[in-house]
Scaffold this motif. Sequence first.
Motif, mmCIF file in Angstrom:
data_model
loop_
_atom_site.group_PDB
_atom_site.id
_atom_site.type_symbol
_atom_site.label_atom_id
_atom_site.label_comp_id
_atom_site.label_asym_id
_atom_site.label_seq_id
_atom_site.Cartn_x
_atom_site.Cartn_y
_atom_site.Cartn_z
ATOM 1 N N ARG A 172 -5.290 6.268 -0.537
ATOM 2 C CA ARG A 172 -4.698 4.968 -0.220
ATOM 3 C C ARG A 172 -4.680 4.071 -1.470
ATOM 4 N NH1 ARG A 172 -3.682 2.011 4.346
ATOM 5 N NH2 ARG A 172 -2.507 3.870 4.866
ATOM 6 N N GLY A 204 0.536 5.755 0.842
ATOM 7 C CA GLY A 204 -0.247 6.799 1.501
ATOM 8 C C GLY A 204 0.092 8.140 0.865
ATOM 9 N N TYR A 224 -3.628 12.747 12.049
ATOM 10 C CA TYR A 224 -3.499 11.319 12.335
ATOM 11 C C TYR A 224 -3.593 11.064 13.838
ATOM 12 C CZ TYR A 224 -1.816 6.544 12.203
ATOM 13 O OH TYR A 224 -1.721 5.179 12.344
ATOM 14 N N PHE A 253 0.841 -1.205 0.000
ATOM 15 C CA PHE A 253 0.000 0.000 0.000
ATOM 16 C C PHE A 253 0.866 1.241 0.000
ATOM 17 C CE2 PHE A 253 0.237 1.817 4.283
ATOM 18 C CZ PHE A 253 0.681 0.763 5.068
HETATM 19 C C1 COI Z 1 1.103 7.197 5.830
HETATM 20 O O1 COI Z 1 1.681 8.007 6.522
HETATM 21 O O2 COI Z 1 0.549 7.506 4.777
HETATM 22 C C2 COI Z 1 1.039 5.787 6.215
HETATM 23 O O3 COI Z 1 0.820 4.975 5.352
HETATM 24 C C3 COI Z 1 1.170 5.395 7.622
HETATM 25 C C4 COI Z 1 -0.046 4.665 8.053
HETATM 26 C C5 COI Z 1 0.303 3.776 9.141
HETATM 27 C C6 COI Z 1 -1.160 5.588 8.401
#
Ligand code: COI
Length: 356
Positions: free
Chosen positions: A138, A72, A168, A70
């Motif tokens: 995402r 971000g 966050y 993934f």
């Molecule tokens: C991000 O900072 O984009 C990440 O993927 C960290 C995630 C654990 C929220």
Amino acid sequence: MLNITIQKTTTPAAKPAPGANLGFGHIFTDHMFIMDYTEGKGWHDPRIVPFQRLSLSPAAMVFHYGQAMFEGMKAYPGKNGSAYIFRPDMNAKRANKSNERLCIPYLPEEDFIQAVEALVRVDRDWIPTGEGESLYLRPFIIATDEFLGVAPSKTYLFMVIASPSGAYYASGLNPVGIWIEDEYVRAVRGGMGFAKTGGNYAASLIGQVKAHDEGFAQVLWLDGVERKYIEEVGSMNIFFKIAGKIVTPMLNGSILPGVTRDSVIQLCKHWNMPVEEKRISVDELLEAQHSGALEEVFGTGTAAVISPVGKLRYGDEVMTINGGGIGPVTQKLYDTITGIQLGRLEDPLGWRVEIK
Ligand code: COI
């Protein structure tokens, strides 16, 4: 160049009211991007469709062996109905580094970026405009073969979903407390610590739960071999200001090469501020704290942005950093990076990308 078909929702959801507390990653936009991969055919059928559940076999390989990556990213409101994203080429390149480590097929970087930009265009009205808010993006790939043998899958899905989000950490820009973990480890050299894959985060949960139980927001990992050198935090990279110099653990294969991490290093260089990537031992950190040389500590991440650390615990010692408040360099980096991202400041290093 992908030929993306777009099917718009006929039942748009209500967008969060301005001023509502969005939290992080709870709300999703009306649409999602999806594209299939089949061995022999490559990536195909790129499309934007209404946000919906997936139908996958319970034998889909991702559920069993975690073959998944993934990324971000964030989109911000731009001028005249446009949107801004930040250094998407870095995410696209890192996605392929993760793909390579996980035996997931290469995804052309321009296709990755085109997919992200196309979804942002369709869901542009979901970009929140409150202070500290953005549309969190995402992108991810999962292995979908219906098979229980351990082998790389022959089919995959690449998707992008989007979530209007606030800070966050619930504490926002208030400094967080961090637990330096000395029992569990997250990754080892030669493993997949540098890759953005769910397994690394699954490995981090036990330390995070422990840290929370002890009243700390996050866990700071030490290296998996000597348990002596500082690596990274559960959801961000870590920086220290020691005797006027900004230092961060060097990339060694078990640390995530963060986009915000790289941006901080480049900005410091641009400002002629001393900055160094190096091995930092926990003993060195304790020494710096005892001598009064440890001036600031902050984390960096796409989700976390620049996150001041006010407290660090190691063994029996709890270190209070900068009196528990946000330090001047941390504040300047936060203001500059968010200023560039939001189009409020000049972009001297060419990082902001406008999506019209
Ligand atoms: C991000 O900072 O984009 C990440 O993927 C960290 C995630 C654990 C929220």
